[in-house]
Design a protein around this motif. Sequence first.
Motif, PDB file in Angstrom:
ATOM      1  N   TRP A 500       0.822  -1.203   0.000  1.00 43.50           N
ATOM      2  CA  TRP A 500       0.000   0.000   0.000  1.00 43.50           C
ATOM      3  C   TRP A 500       0.863   1.263   0.000  1.00 43.50           C
ATOM      4  O   TRP A 500       0.509   2.273  -0.612  1.00 43.50           O
ATOM      5  CB  TRP A 500      -0.957   0.001   1.175  1.00 43.50           C
ATOM      6  N   GLN A 501       1.996   1.214   0.635  1.00 42.67           N
ATOM      7  CA  GLN A 501       2.896   2.366   0.637  1.00 42.67           C
ATOM      8  C   GLN A 501       3.393   2.689  -0.776  1.00 42.67           C
ATOM      9  O   GLN A 501       3.635   3.854  -1.096  1.00 42.67           O
ATOM     10  CB  GLN A 501       4.079   2.110   1.573  1.00 42.67           C
ATOM     11  N   GLN A 502       3.527   1.697  -1.626  1.00 39.24           N
ATOM     12  CA  GLN A 502       3.912   1.951  -3.012  1.00 39.24           C
ATOM     13  C   GLN A 502       2.791   2.693  -3.754  1.00 39.24           C
ATOM     14  O   GLN A 502       3.061   3.507  -4.626  1.00 39.24           O
ATOM     15  CB  GLN A 502       4.243   0.638  -3.725  1.00 39.24           C
ATOM     16  N   VAL A 503       1.555   2.395  -3.411  1.00 38.10           N
ATOM     17  CA  VAL A 503       0.424   3.101  -4.015  1.00 38.10           C
ATOM     18  C   VAL A 503       0.451   4.568  -3.580  1.00 38.10           C
ATOM     19  O   VAL A 503       0.334   5.483  -4.414  1.00 38.10           O
ATOM     20  CB  VAL A 503      -0.916   2.447  -3.599  1.00 38.10           C
ATOM     21  N   VAL A 504       0.621   4.814  -2.308  1.00 35.17           N
ATOM     22  CA  VAL A 504       0.636   6.178  -1.776  1.00 35.17           C
ATOM     23  C   VAL A 504       1.830   6.950  -2.324  1.00 35.17           C
ATOM     24  O   VAL A 504       1.728   8.149  -2.624  1.00 35.17           O
ATOM     25  CB  VAL A 504       0.653   6.148  -0.233  1.00 35.17           C
ATOM     26  N   ALA A 505       2.972   6.277  -2.490  1.00 34.83           N
ATOM     27  CA  ALA A 505       4.154   6.934  -3.034  1.00 34.83           C
ATOM     28  C   ALA A 505       3.928   7.396  -4.469  1.00 34.83           C
ATOM     29  O   ALA A 505       4.483   8.410  -4.905  1.00 34.83           O
ATOM     30  CB  ALA A 505       5.359   5.994  -2.970  1.00 34.83           C
ATOM     31  N   ALA A 506       3.094   6.675  -5.205  1.00 33.60           N
ATOM     32  CA  ALA A 506       2.801   7.062  -6.583  1.00 33.60           C
ATOM     33  C   ALA A 506       1.966   8.323  -6.638  1.00 33.60           C
ATOM     34  O   ALA A 506       2.121   9.147  -7.545  1.00 33.60           O
ATOM     35  CB  ALA A 506       2.082   5.927  -7.310  1.00 33.60           C
ATOM     36  N   ASN A 507       1.064   8.498  -5.648  1.00 32.96           N
ATOM     37  CA  ASN A 507       0.241   9.703  -5.598  1.00 32.96           C
ATOM     38  C   ASN A 507      -0.333   9.833  -4.192  1.00 32.96           C
ATOM     39  O   ASN A 507      -1.050   8.950  -3.715  1.00 32.96           O
ATOM     40  CB  ASN A 507      -0.880   9.649  -6.623  1.00 32.96           C
ATOM     41  N   GLN A 508      -0.043  10.970  -3.546  1.00 34.18           N
ATOM     42  CA  GLN A 508      -0.408  11.152  -2.148  1.00 34.18           C
ATOM     43  C   GLN A 508      -1.918  11.210  -1.920  1.00 34.18           C
ATOM     44  O   GLN A 508      -2.387  10.925  -0.816  1.00 34.18           O
ATOM     45  CB  GLN A 508       0.233  12.440  -1.615  1.00 34.18           C
ATOM     46  N   TYR A 509      -2.698  11.563  -2.966  1.00 35.32           N
ATOM     47  CA  TYR A 509      -4.135  11.678  -2.684  1.00 35.32           C
ATOM     48  C   TYR A 509      -4.775  10.327  -2.394  1.00 35.32           C
ATOM     49  O   TYR A 509      -5.884  10.248  -1.861  1.00 35.32           O
ATOM     50  CB  TYR A 509      -4.878  12.432  -3.773  1.00 35.32           C
ATOM     51  N   TYR A 510      -4.078   9.208  -2.728  1.00 33.72           N
ATOM     52  CA  TYR A 510      -4.597   7.900  -2.357  1.00 33.72           C
ATOM     53  C   TYR A 510      -4.585   7.720  -0.840  1.00 33.72           C
ATOM     54  O   TYR A 510      -5.368   6.932  -0.298  1.00 33.72           O
ATOM     55  CB  TYR A 510      -3.794   6.787  -3.017  1.00 33.72           C
ATOM     56  N   ALA A 511      -3.694   8.447  -0.148  1.00 31.74           N
ATOM     57  CA  ALA A 511      -3.658   8.352   1.310  1.00 31.74           C
ATOM     58  C   ALA A 511      -4.915   8.952   1.924  1.00 31.74           C
ATOM     59  O   ALA A 511      -5.423   8.471   2.949  1.00 31.74           O
ATOM     60  CB  ALA A 511      -2.412   9.052   1.850  1.00 31.74           C
TER      61      ALA A 511
END
Length: 541
Positions: A500-511
């Motif tokens: 999941w951290q790789q997803v957030v690293a790609a774009n912060q709005y996913y956080a």
Amino acid sequence: MQQDPSQSPEALQRKVSAELDAIEADPTFQRSPVMRRLLRFLVTETLAGRGDTLKSYAIAVEALGRESDFDPQTDSYPRVQVARLRKLLDAHYAQGAPVDGVRIRVPSGGYAVEFVDDVSPPLAVAAEKKNTMVFVRYGLLGAAALAIVLAALFLWRTDENAWRVRNFPTVYLAPTRSLDGDRQQQDAAVDLTTSLGEGLDRFTAMDVVRSPTAKANYRIDTTLRRVPGGTRINILLTGLEDGRVVWSRSGLREPIEGRAFDVDEVGATVTARLAQPAGVIHNDGDQRNIDINTPYGCWLALRSYWRMMPPEREAPVRACISEWAAENPKSAMARGAQSWFLAQDALKLTGEERRDMLTKSHVLALSSVELQPNDPGAQYSLMRSALYLGLERQARAAADRVIYLNPNNPEFMSGVGMFKIMMGDADGEAVMRKAMELQDNPPPWVQSGFFFAAVGRDDADAALAAAEDFLMPKGPPLQHAMLAMALARSGRMEEARAEWQQVVAANQYYAETPERVFDPLPLAPRVLERSIAWLRLVSDE
């Protein structure tokens, strides 16, 4: 014939064409390529004004694939097959009325077809003196159409614009040869030739011919030999430009239901292996250095990009598609590809911008279907754009049309199955399973369909297997989100958090709004609800 003045030849042909499609969709006719080919031949000949002069020799050679030395005086094969066709038509209409009011029948005593209005006299009946003028009319209509086609072909071939010259591969399908003298094997050879031809004809990125021609790039030869346990089938694909053997297979097939072997199964398997986008013929095309600034070269580049979507290949593919569509605006393939790219672009947008882009994609898809309604690629583009716009009824109709037009193209079938799963359709996974059986090297993105099918039934193990197979270098954040969801549902939280951290690293709005990771997907409410529940196992920590 008594012609209703309101029934123009064009209107009649449209009704007959619709009825032919309906008959061919009947499961009984689907299992019998010989009957489909025979019916279409008889209808075509009748509409051209030749129905009353049809002889068994022409039917045997032109429709049923017999050799030119066929002797109708000693061989009743055409008469037997036409009698069988009459019974199948009777059985078809016993199940329901014709789709557009025109019933197709072959009266006894001849081979001409009758087109019967359910409430009016026959619309096109054969072999009566009073019908002579009608057949002349259809003959003139056919001659005029032929003249137009020949003129268009001349202009097409003499145009120096490379984008208007169809340079897709031409394949000569030689008649299947039975190496034994018994009738069952000879009939199987004729039926297999028909099945192979009809299967190859469904793939629009090649041309299939039944007679030797200098323009052919490949030749297919098939032989049958009876051996203990069944029939030995040998198939050879030869490159005619250099005489090399491109591909060959030999296999044993057992008898089935009184026949030498299952002709339709062999035809479907072989044509899928040879003609699918990632099949033998187009893989060989990759080695022929086809210019990307031609229709076939651009199509090859598109099909390669479509499988893996590597970023470095996107720009040249977009450029050749744009030029193809601009230089040949009547190309359904080019418009369908443009629609596909616009839909891809739309998925990166939100709100009205996204809808406007999807609307443009949908308009292009509709124009592609209008240009070539029987092109599965055009219908696929329509399915995709309609689904993203929320036009589920139109999307489902286009999806069913893709399957009907070519059930042996595993790449389109995979996409249809994936979208059916996302729409929550019960048959989506079965469609994908069939597609997987037809290809040795499926593109990774098909696993997303299996993933969401597993999520829908709360199967963490199957979802995890699909998510792991979906991983691609430089792939979208969604692939890491899928893996995080499956790991979390399996209780492997530390690994899930890392993904999941790789997803957030790609774009912060996913956080802040994790569910936005599903924005590119037209998920049905039930599938989306279950997916968000899985995602929150890791995103809410």
